[in-house]
Design a protein around this motif. Structure first.
Motif, PDB file in Angstrom:
ATOM      1  N   GLU A  70       0.652  -1.166   0.109  1.00  0.00           N
ATOM      2  CA  GLU A  70      -0.030   0.166  -0.055  1.00  0.00           C
ATOM      3  C   GLU A  70       0.829   1.326  -0.014  1.00  0.00           C
ATOM      4  OE1 GLU A  70      -3.620   2.266   2.500  1.00  0.00           O
ATOM      5  OE2 GLU A  70      -3.136   0.168   2.910  1.00  0.00           O
ATOM      6  N   ALA A  71       1.907   1.241   0.781  1.00  0.00           N
ATOM      7  CA  ALA A  71       2.925   2.334   0.667  1.00  0.00           C
ATOM      8  C   ALA A  71       3.266   2.943  -0.722  1.00  0.00           C
ATOM      9  CB  ALA A  71       3.874   2.165   1.712  1.00  0.00           C
ATOM     10  N   PHE A  72       3.740   1.810  -1.526  1.00  0.00           N
ATOM     11  CA  PHE A  72       3.907   1.839  -3.111  1.00  0.00           C
ATOM     12  C   PHE A  72       2.954   2.290  -3.803  1.00  0.00           C
ATOM     13  CE2 PHE A  72       4.139  -0.183  -7.144  1.00  0.00           C
ATOM     14  CZ  PHE A  72       5.241   0.645  -7.721  1.00  0.00           C
ATOM     15  N   ALA A  73       1.768   1.287  -3.637  1.00  0.00           N
ATOM     16  CA  ALA A  73       0.576   1.434  -4.744  1.00  0.00           C
ATOM     17  C   ALA A  73      -0.621   2.525  -4.446  1.00  0.00           C
ATOM     18  CB  ALA A  73       0.123   0.032  -4.984  1.00  0.00           C
ATOM     19  N   GLY A  74      -0.565   2.782  -2.988  1.00  0.00           N
ATOM     20  CA  GLY A  74      -1.963   3.451  -2.598  1.00  0.00           C
ATOM     21  C   GLY A  74      -2.979   2.324  -2.540  1.00  0.00           C
ATOM     22  N   THR A  75      -4.178   3.121  -2.513  1.00  0.00           N
ATOM     23  CA  THR A  75      -5.463   2.343  -2.293  1.00  0.00           C
ATOM     24  C   THR A  75      -6.343   2.735  -3.816  1.00  0.00           C
ATOM     25  OG1 THR A  75      -6.468   4.029  -0.703  1.00  0.00           O
ATOM     26  CG2 THR A  75      -5.414   2.005  -0.158  1.00  0.00           C
ATOM     27  N   PRO A  76      -6.742   1.630  -4.161  1.00  0.00           N
ATOM     28  CA  PRO A  76      -6.785  -0.126  -3.754  1.00  0.00           C
ATOM     29  C   PRO A  76      -5.608  -0.414  -4.235  1.00  0.00           C
ATOM     30  CG  PRO A  76      -8.128   0.551  -5.717  1.00  0.00           C
ATOM     31  CD  PRO A  76      -8.068   1.594  -5.350  1.00  0.00           C
ATOM     32  N   VAL A  77      -4.718  -1.432  -3.585  1.00  0.00           N
ATOM     33  CA  VAL A  77      -3.719  -1.839  -4.165  1.00  0.00           C
ATOM     34  C   VAL A  77      -3.835  -2.631  -5.442  1.00  0.00           C
ATOM     35  CG1 VAL A  77      -2.735  -1.868  -1.745  1.00  0.00           C
ATOM     36  CG2 VAL A  77      -3.833  -3.947  -2.641  1.00  0.00           C
ATOM     37  N   SER A  78      -4.816  -3.035  -5.798  1.00  0.00           N
ATOM     38  CA  SER A  78      -5.080  -3.745  -7.037  1.00  0.00           C
ATOM     39  C   SER A  78      -5.005  -3.048  -8.218  1.00  0.00           C
ATOM     40  CB  SER A  78      -6.473  -4.357  -7.046  1.00  0.00           C
ATOM     41  OG  SER A  78      -7.472  -3.460  -7.023  1.00  0.00           O
ATOM     42  N   THR A  79      -4.973  -1.692  -8.380  1.00  0.00           N
ATOM     43  CA  THR A  79      -4.763  -0.793  -9.331  1.00  0.00           C
ATOM     44  C   THR A  79      -3.384  -0.477  -9.680  1.00  0.00           C
ATOM     45  OG1 THR A  79      -6.667   0.618  -8.561  1.00  0.00           O
ATOM     46  CG2 THR A  79      -5.242   1.629 -10.092  1.00  0.00           C
ATOM     47  N   ALA A  80      -2.759  -0.688 -11.106  1.00  0.00           N
ATOM     48  CA  ALA A  80      -1.477  -0.573 -11.378  1.00  0.00           C
ATOM     49  C   ALA A  80      -1.081   0.804 -11.387  1.00  0.00           C
ATOM     50  CB  ALA A  80      -1.283  -0.928 -12.857  1.00  0.00           C
ATOM     51  N   VAL A  81       0.277   0.822 -11.042  1.00  0.00           N
ATOM     52  CA  VAL A  81       0.971   2.341 -10.979  1.00  0.00           C
ATOM     53  C   VAL A  81       1.489   2.745 -12.206  1.00  0.00           C
ATOM     54  CG1 VAL A  81       2.683   3.492  -9.687  1.00  0.00           C
ATOM     55  CG2 VAL A  81       1.326   1.931  -8.499  1.00  0.00           C
ATOM     56  N   PHE A  82       1.152   3.750 -12.847  1.00  0.00           N
ATOM     57  CA  PHE A  82       1.633   4.139 -14.030  1.00  0.00           C
ATOM     58  C   PHE A  82       2.561   5.512 -13.950  1.00  0.00           C
ATOM     59  CE2 PHE A  82      -1.936   1.759 -15.267  1.00  0.00           C
ATOM     60  CZ  PHE A  82      -1.172   0.847 -16.174  1.00  0.00           C
ATOM     61  N   TYR A  83       3.218   5.842 -14.932  1.00  0.00           N
ATOM     62  CA  TYR A  83       4.244   7.094 -14.714  1.00  0.00           C
ATOM     63  C   TYR A  83       3.976   7.862 -15.843  1.00  0.00           C
ATOM     64  CZ  TYR A  83       6.516   4.184 -11.075  1.00  0.00           C
ATOM     65  OH  TYR A  83       6.360   3.569 -10.004  1.00  0.00           O
ATOM     66  N   PRO A  84       4.261   8.996 -15.943  1.00  0.00           N
ATOM     67  CA  PRO A  84       3.714  10.048 -16.824  1.00  0.00           C
ATOM     68  C   PRO A  84       4.088   9.812 -18.537  1.00  0.00           C
ATOM     69  CG  PRO A  84       5.022  11.247 -15.129  1.00  0.00           C
ATOM     70  CD  PRO A  84       5.274   9.790 -14.848  1.00  0.00           C
ATOM     71  N   GLU A  85       5.111   9.085 -18.776  1.00  0.00           N
ATOM     72  CA  GLU A  85       5.206   8.585 -20.131  1.00  0.00           C
ATOM     73  C   GLU A  85       5.047   7.268 -20.594  1.00  0.00           C
ATOM     74  OE1 GLU A  85       9.461   9.930 -21.441  1.00  0.00           O
ATOM     75  OE2 GLU A  85       9.444  11.523 -19.656  1.00  0.00           O
ATOM     76  N   ASP A  86       4.277   6.455 -19.754  1.00  0.00           N
ATOM     77  CA  ASP A  86       4.072   5.183 -19.834  1.00  0.00           C
ATOM     78  C   ASP A  86       3.438   4.991 -21.335  1.00  0.00           C
ATOM     79  OD1 ASP A  86       5.229   3.738 -18.047  1.00  0.00           O
ATOM     80  OD2 ASP A  86       3.809   3.677 -16.667  1.00  0.00           O
ATOM     81  N   ASP A  87       2.275   5.868 -21.478  1.00  0.00           N
ATOM     82  CA  ASP A  87       1.616   5.884 -22.801  1.00  0.00           C
ATOM     83  C   ASP A  87       2.324   6.245 -24.043  1.00  0.00           C
ATOM     84  OD1 ASP A  87      -0.737   4.847 -21.620  1.00  0.00           O
ATOM     85  OD2 ASP A  87      -1.753   7.083 -21.119  1.00  0.00           O
ATOM     86  N   ASP A  88       3.481   6.765 -23.888  1.00  0.00           N
ATOM     87  CA  ASP A  88       4.230   7.041 -24.919  1.00  0.00           C
ATOM     88  C   ASP A  88       4.685   5.474 -25.457  1.00  0.00           C
ATOM     89  OD1 ASP A  88       3.603   9.775 -24.620  1.00  0.00           O
ATOM     90  OD2 ASP A  88       5.632  10.240 -23.636  1.00  0.00           O
ATOM     91  N   TYR A  89       4.622   4.669 -24.629  1.00  0.00           N
ATOM     92  CA  TYR A  89       5.424   3.451 -24.964  1.00  0.00           C
ATOM     93  C   TYR A  89       4.426   2.357 -25.089  1.00  0.00           C
ATOM     94  CZ  TYR A  89       9.787   5.974 -23.667  1.00  0.00           C
ATOM     95  OH  TYR A  89      10.797   6.788 -23.843  1.00  0.00           O
ATOM     96  N   LEU A  90       3.649   2.302 -24.185  1.00  0.00           N
ATOM     97  CA  LEU A  90       2.744   1.055 -23.873  1.00  0.00           C
ATOM     98  C   LEU A  90       1.651   0.980 -25.256  1.00  0.00           C
ATOM     99  CD1 LEU A  90       2.473   1.086 -20.285  1.00  0.00           C
ATOM    100  CD2 LEU A  90       3.775  -0.475 -21.648  1.00  0.00           C
ATOM    101  N   VAL A  91       1.513  -0.003 -25.916  1.00  0.00           N
ATOM    102  CA  VAL A  91       0.304  -0.289 -26.722  1.00  0.00           C
ATOM    103  C   VAL A  91      -0.673  -0.901 -26.212  1.00  0.00           C
ATOM    104  CG1 VAL A  91       1.969  -0.112 -28.919  1.00  0.00           C
ATOM    105  CG2 VAL A  91       1.375  -2.238 -27.893  1.00  0.00           C
TER     106      VAL A  91
END
Length: 106
Positions: A70-91
């Motif tokens: 939870e300290a890493f992911a926040g709540t709910p913990v089942s939600t993925a953590v993304f970073y600002p440029e992820d959508d530039d790379y991920l299809v």
């Protein structure tokens, strides 16, 4: 009652094969750095494999407790953590993650 030795968290995302090297470097600067800097993290494995014209990234992180997750992911913990440029790379990407409670190990 089963004793939980640690929590494993997994996530998958896919890039175009041509973006794999750049995304790998980006992951090391963002996700890997944040995973390993979070108290309670017991390690992380960032893997990849070629899948035709795409590259699949499979991330596995190890955590000492649900509180550490939870300290890493926040709540709910089942939600993925993304970073600002992820959508530039991920299809394609998983929007949620899977967690497993480790009850035995060697």
């Amino acid at each position: 009652m089963t004793t939980v030795l640690m929590i494993i968290r997994t996530w998958r995302g896919w890039t175009r094969a041509s973006d794999a090297e750049a995304y790998e470097a980006y992951l090391m600067r963002t996700g890997f750095a944040e995973y390993t800097a979070t108290p309670g993290n017991r390690g992380a494995y960032f893997t990849r494999r070629e899948a035709g014209d795409r590259t699949e990234f499979f991330l596995i992180s190890l955590w000492e407790s649900w509180e550490a997750v939870e300290a890493f992911a926040g709540t709910p913990v089942s939600t993925a953590v993304f970073y600002p440029e992820d959508d530039d790379y991920l299809v394609d990407k998983e929007l949620t993650v899977d967690h497993y409670e480790v009850f035995a190990r060697t």
